[in-house]
Design a protein around this motif. Structure first.
Motif, PDB file in Angstrom:
ATOM      1  N   MET A  36      60.831  13.512 -14.597  1.00 22.85           N
ATOM      2  CA  MET A  36      59.393  13.695 -14.419  1.00 22.85           C
ATOM      3  C   MET A  36      58.644  13.440 -15.715  1.00 22.85           C
ATOM      4  O   MET A  36      59.120  13.805 -16.798  1.00 22.85           O
ATOM      5  N   VAL A  37      57.479  12.837 -15.587  1.00 26.42           N
ATOM      6  CA  VAL A  37      56.606  12.588 -16.733  1.00 26.42           C
ATOM      7  C   VAL A  37      55.195  13.017 -16.345  1.00 26.42           C
ATOM      8  O   VAL A  37      54.697  12.642 -15.276  1.00 26.42           O
ATOM      9  N   MET A  38      54.553  13.798 -17.197  1.00 24.74           N
ATOM     10  CA  MET A  38      53.150  14.174 -17.010  1.00 24.74           C
ATOM     11  C   MET A  38      52.298  13.418 -18.027  1.00 24.74           C
ATOM     12  O   MET A  38      52.637  13.362 -19.208  1.00 24.74           O
ATOM     13  N   LYS A  39      51.197  12.842 -17.542  1.00 25.75           N
ATOM     14  CA  LYS A  39      50.304  12.097 -18.426  1.00 25.75           C
ATOM     15  C   LYS A  39      48.873  12.573 -18.205  1.00 25.75           C
ATOM     16  O   LYS A  39      48.436  12.756 -17.070  1.00 25.75           O
ATOM     17  N   ASN A  40      48.158  12.748 -19.316  1.00 24.39           N
ATOM     18  CA  ASN A  40      46.737  13.093 -19.253  1.00 24.39           C
ATOM     19  C   ASN A  40      45.952  11.784 -19.325  1.00 24.39           C
ATOM     20  O   ASN A  40      45.923  11.129 -20.366  1.00 24.39           O
TER      21      ASN A  40
ATOM     22  N   TYR B  55      48.434  13.061  -8.466  1.00 25.35           N
ATOM     23  CA  TYR B  55      47.330  13.339  -9.381  1.00 25.35           C
ATOM     24  C   TYR B  55      46.789  14.746  -9.159  1.00 25.35           C
ATOM     25  O   TYR B  55      46.777  15.258  -8.027  1.00 25.35           O
ATOM     26  N   PHE B  56      46.325  15.355 -10.258  1.00 25.63           N
ATOM     27  CA  PHE B  56      45.716  16.680 -10.222  1.00 25.63           C
ATOM     28  C   PHE B  56      44.493  16.692 -11.127  1.00 25.63           C
ATOM     29  O   PHE B  56      44.512  16.113 -12.217  1.00 25.63           O
ATOM     30  N   ILE B  57      43.441  17.352 -10.664  1.00 27.48           N
ATOM     31  CA  ILE B  57      42.321  17.671 -11.542  1.00 27.48           C
ATOM     32  C   ILE B  57      42.552  19.095 -12.031  1.00 27.48           C
ATOM     33  O   ILE B  57      42.656  20.029 -11.228  1.00 27.48           O
ATOM     34  N   GLU B  58      42.662  19.239 -13.323  1.00 26.51           N
ATOM     35  CA  GLU B  58      42.915  20.546 -13.930  1.00 26.51           C
ATOM     36  C   GLU B  58      41.623  21.041 -14.585  1.00 26.51           C
ATOM     37  O   GLU B  58      41.097  20.413 -15.503  1.00 26.51           O
TER      38      GLU B  58
ATOM     39  N   PHE C 257      43.554  21.117  -8.727  1.00 25.56           N
ATOM     40  CA  PHE C 257      43.209  20.487  -7.455  1.00 25.56           C
ATOM     41  C   PHE C 257      44.060  19.227  -7.277  1.00 25.56           C
ATOM     42  O   PHE C 257      43.922  18.279  -8.058  1.00 25.56           O
ATOM     43  N   PRO C 258      44.941  19.175  -6.274  1.00 26.68           N
ATOM     44  CA  PRO C 258      45.654  17.918  -5.999  1.00 26.68           C
ATOM     45  C   PRO C 258      44.700  16.935  -5.342  1.00 26.68           C
ATOM     46  O   PRO C 258      44.001  17.264  -4.379  1.00 26.68           O
TER      47      PRO C 258
END
Length: 320
Positions: free
Chosen positions: A239-243, A285-288, A303-304
C-alpha cells in the motif's frame, strides 16, 4: 540501417472527445504515416491492440550483496485483451512483398476495443495499467520494427447511482488534557456536497467548528490517494498513501463557538481515476478534514470519494 530508411513515423488517431480518451467498445480509426528515404520492400504492416496490468515490489534484504540474495520479489500480471490485425498484407501472387517508393506514405486503420469492464489507465509506484496500440513493419531479412503508442483508456462508470449525487457529512470531537486538567471540547461538523468528482473539479467543504479549549486550532483539508497492489492470490499486498493536494483554512481561536467556513479544494487535473475493478490494483481517494492543535493529535473526519470522467451533479436540497 532501418532507422535511416524509415523516418518521421506517426500513429494518428481520429479524436473521439476533448480528452482524447477511449473506452470499452469504442471504434478507433486513424492512420499511420512515415517517410521512406529509398525504395523499400515491405512484407506486411500489422497492428496489435493490447490491455494489461502488472505489479512488482520487493521485501526484505537491503543493502549489500548477501542481503540482496534474501530479498523476496512479489509480482502479478493480467492480460485483458490482445487483438492483432493487418494494415498492409501482400499475397503470394505478387511475390509476398510490396515495393514502396521513396517519399511520404499513409495507411488508414480501423480497430475496435472489446466490450468489457476494464480498469482505467494508471501508472503507480508499484503497479500500472496500460493500453497500447503497436504497429509493426515487417521487411524481408529484417527483424520487425515496432512503433508503440499508449491509449488513454477510461472506465466510464454509471453516474446515475444515487449515492454518487448524495451529500456526505461527518463530525468528531475531542478534549485536551494537561496533567489532571481537561479543556473544553473541540468539535467539528463537516459536509461535502456529493461523493463523485472529476479531476480538475473544485470541492467545496462546509465546516462548522467550536473550540472551547485554550489553544488555537487550525483547519486543514487534503486529498489523499491510496494505492494497493496485490499478488494474484492476494496473499501479499503493498500500500502507498499519497497526498495529492492540501489547503489550510483560517485558524479557529481559543474559546470560540459556531465558526462557519467553506474551504475550497481543487482536485489536480493529473489525478488518475478511481480503480475498483482490477484484482491486482486498487486506487481509492479520501478527503481528509482535520483540526490541528499544538501538542495534540489532530481531530479528523474522512470522506471516501470517487474520481470519474463524467460530471456528477449534486443532489438538490430537499424542502419541506
Amino acid at each position: 540501417m532501418f532507422q535511416q530508411t524509415i523516418k518521421n513515423f506517426n500513429i494518428n488517431f481520429n479524436v473521439l472527445n476533448e480528452t482524447n480518451s477511449f473506452s470499452s467498445g469504442d471504434l478507433i480509426t486513424g492512420h499511420v504515416s512515415f517517410d521512406l528515404t529509398k525504395e523499400t520492400k515491405i512484407t506486411s504492416i500489422s497492428m496489435a491492440l493490447t490491455g494489461r496490468a502488472n505489479v512488482h515490489w520487493s521485501t526484505g534484504g537491503g543493502g549489500g550483496r548477501r542481503r540482496r540474495r534474501h530479498r523476496k520479489h512479489h509480482t502479478a500480471k493480467l492480460d485483458f485483451f490482445n487483438f492483432k490485425s493487418v494494415i498492409l498484407q501482400e499475397n503470394s501472387d505478387t511475390g509476398g512483398t510490396a515495393i514502396l517508393q521513396p517519399g511520404r506514405h499513409l495507411f488508414p486503420f480501423t480497430c475496435q476495443l472489446p466490450q468489457g469492464d476494464f480498469p482505467s489507465t494508471f501508472r503507480g509506484v508499484f503497479g500500472q495499467i496500460l493500453y497500447s496500440l503497436t504497429v509493426s513493419i515487417h521487411r524481408p531479412w529484417h527483424m520487425a520494427k515496432d512503433f508503440v503508442t499508449e491509449l488513454n483508456f477510461v472506465n466510464r462508470i454509471n453516474t446515475n447511482q444515487p449515492e454518487l449525487h448524495a451529500p456526505l457529512s461527518g463530525s468528531n470531537s475531542m478534549t485536551l488534557c494537561c496533567l489532571w486538567c481537561a479543556s473544553g471540547p473541540i468539535t467539528m461538523t463537516v459536509s461535502v456536497e456529493k461523493k463523485a468528482f472529476m479531476p480538475g473539479e473544485t470541492v467545496k467543504i462546509i465546516c462548522q467548528f467550536s473550540n472551547a479549549s485554550s489553544r488555537t486550532a487550525t483547519p486543514k483539508v487534503a486529498l489523499q490517494q491510496k494505492q494497493i497492489c496485490y499478488t494474484i492470490n492476494k496473499m501479499s499486498k503493498r500500500m502507498v498513501m499519497k497526498n495529492l493536494a492540501s489547503v489550510t483554512g483560517e485558524p479557529v481561536s481559543a474559546h470560540t463557538s459556531d465558526v462557519h467556513t467553506a474551504i475550497m479544494l481543487a482536485i489536480p487535473t493529473f489525478a488518475p481515476l478511481t480503480i475498483s475493478n482490477c484484482i491486482i490494483i486498487d486506487v481509492d481517494y479520501f478527503i481528509e478534514v482535520s483540526l490541528s492543535v499544538r501538542a495534540s493529535s489532530d481531530l479528523t473526519v474522512l470522506f471516501p470519494i470517487i474520481l470519474c470522467d463524467t460530471p456528477v451533479n449534486a443532489q438538490p436540497p430537499l424542502y419541506l
